[in-house]
Design a protein around this motif. Structure first.
Motif, PDB file in Angstrom:
ATOM      1  N   GLY A  62       7.507  -8.046  -4.077  1.00 53.24           N
ATOM      2  CA  GLY A  62       6.951  -6.886  -4.781  1.00 53.24           C
ATOM      3  C   GLY A  62       7.585  -6.698  -6.152  1.00 53.24           C
ATOM      4  N   ASP A 113       4.791   0.621 -11.775  1.00 48.95           N
ATOM      5  CA  ASP A 113       3.832   1.378 -10.955  1.00 48.95           C
ATOM      6  C   ASP A 113       2.456   0.709 -10.941  1.00 48.95           C
ATOM      7  N   VAL A 150      -1.423  -1.718  -6.780  1.00 52.13           N
ATOM      8  CA  VAL A 150      -2.435  -0.862  -6.167  1.00 52.13           C
ATOM      9  C   VAL A 150      -2.612  -1.221  -4.692  1.00 52.13           C
ATOM     10  N   ASP A 151      -2.493  -2.505  -4.380  1.00 52.20           N
ATOM     11  CA  ASP A 151      -2.679  -2.980  -3.012  1.00 52.20           C
ATOM     12  C   ASP A 151      -1.804  -4.208  -2.839  1.00 52.20           C
ATOM     13  N   TYR A 152      -1.111  -4.278  -1.714  1.00 55.65           N
ATOM     14  CA  TYR A 152      -0.143  -5.370  -1.525  1.00 55.65           C
ATOM     15  C   TYR A 152       0.000  -5.619  -0.038  1.00 55.65           C
ATOM     16  N   GLY A 153      -0.286  -6.859   0.375  1.00 58.17           N
ATOM     17  CA  GLY A 153      -0.177  -7.193   1.801  1.00 58.17           C
ATOM     18  C   GLY A 153       0.325  -8.606   2.010  1.00 58.17           C
ATOM     19  N   VAL A 154       1.030  -8.806   3.125  1.00 61.83           N
ATOM     20  CA  VAL A 154       1.553 -10.136   3.461  1.00 61.83           C
ATOM     21  C   VAL A 154       1.498 -10.337   4.982  1.00 61.83           C
ATOM     22  N   GLN A 190       1.966  -6.796   7.038  1.00 59.17           N
ATOM     23  CA  GLN A 190       2.253  -5.499   6.424  1.00 59.17           C
ATOM     24  C   GLN A 190       1.389  -5.354   5.183  1.00 59.17           C
ATOM     25  N   ARG A 191       0.826  -4.160   5.003  1.00 59.94           N
ATOM     26  CA  ARG A 191       0.001  -3.924   3.801  1.00 59.94           C
ATOM     27  C   ARG A 191       0.124  -2.470   3.350  1.00 59.94           C
ATOM     28  N   PHE A 192       0.110  -2.293   2.035  1.00 56.07           N
ATOM     29  CA  PHE A 192       0.124  -0.967   1.417  1.00 56.07           C
ATOM     30  C   PHE A 192      -1.079  -0.863   0.476  1.00 56.07           C
TER      31      PHE A 192
END
Lengths: 130, 148
Positions: A55, A66, A69-73, B89-91
């Motif tokens: 990240g 900042d 907006v969207d972050y996945g693994v 995991q996701r945000f």
């Protein structure tokens, strides 16, 4: 477009500090005795610590703290951290998949440790850098 | 015994408000080596249009991991936590988390499946302000390893 590779050193001290900051005190992240007892090769990094380092790379590429907006693994392989001064390294790179008219950029991310992928389906959407 | 798929869709009451502290954000940012001033210095964050220091993208795990105990400790579901490993995991952000936020977590069980003797439990946590303003949606997939 390929983004410049970023390398993060990970030591046992980093895991202890992350445990305290995140509240994740699972002993597989600090006790060799416990980690090997549950079949791991040794103490492993928190998956969420690896995700946090990636990240950081994403935010640095975006040029804004900042921008994510969207972050996945998906966590596919553990990052084993030896009990020495050098620890290990996580290498992160990414490709720009596309940029939308709404000002968003999608990244496909690769994170490796000792030449092996530790994440899959690692994707981020960031506000397109100006 | 595989997890009971009838729990898909189960929701939990919102957690008690979590007060996001400036020092907690700094501590978390320091632990991951995130040096950007907006994580540490309120003036730098204000220059970007935020009311106070901004949290790094994975910071909400501090709240959501604690909130997920609602599900893990739910005796009706019967997760054996000693066999749990983190799968996905996701945000998905509506806006960044900033110091001063008072956030509540609302958990939903979104999916349960079984494959190869392992169970997969996907949870969604809607993180909102106490006023109900959406901030970030967080998904976690937990793998409950089968007994070998």
């Amino acid at each position: 477009m390929e983004l410049p590779t970023k390398t993060f050193r990970v030591t046992r001290a980093d895991l202890v500090q992350y445990a305290g900051a995140s509240g994740d005190f699972n002993p597989i992240h600090w006790s060799d005795r416990f980690a090997t007892g549950v079949g791991l090769p040794g103490v492993i990094a928190h998956g969420m610590f690896t995700m946090a380092l990636v990240g950081r790379a994403v935010s640095e590429w975006a040029g804004a703290p900042d921008a994510v907006v969207d972050y996945g693994v998906r966590f596919t392989r553990p990052v084993v951290v030896p009990d020495d001064d050098d620890g290990t390294e996580v290498e992160v790179t990414a490709k720009v998949k596309d940029t939308t008219e709404e000002g968003l950029t999608r990244l496909d991310i690769i994170a490796t440790c000792r030449g092996e992928k530790v994440l899959s389906q690692a994707r981020a959407v960031i506000r397109t850098p100006r | 015994m595989p997890l009971d798929q009838s729990f898909v869709g189960r929701t939990y009451p919102p957690t008690a408000p979590y007060q996001v502290g400036r020092e907690k954000i700094r501590e978390f940012a320091t632990a991951i080596g995130a040096a950007d001033l907006a994580y540490h210095d309120p003036e730098a964050a204000r220059a970007l249009g935020h009311p106070d220091v901004v949290a790094p993208p994975t910071f909400p795990i501090v709240l959501t991991m604690a909130a997920s105990r609602q599900i893990i400790d739910d005796p009706a579901i019967g997760v054996d936590y000693s066999r749990v490993v983190h799968g996905d995991q996701r945000f998905a952000y509506t806006r960044p988390v900033v110091a001063g936020d008072e956030l509540v977590c609302a958990n939903t069980i979104e999916a349960i499946s079984s494959r190869g003797g392992h169970d997969f439990l996907t949870t969604r946590t809607d993180v909102t302000t106490v006023a109900g303003e959406p901030v970030v949606a967080v998904w976690s997939k937990l793998v409950v390893r089968g007994e070998a």
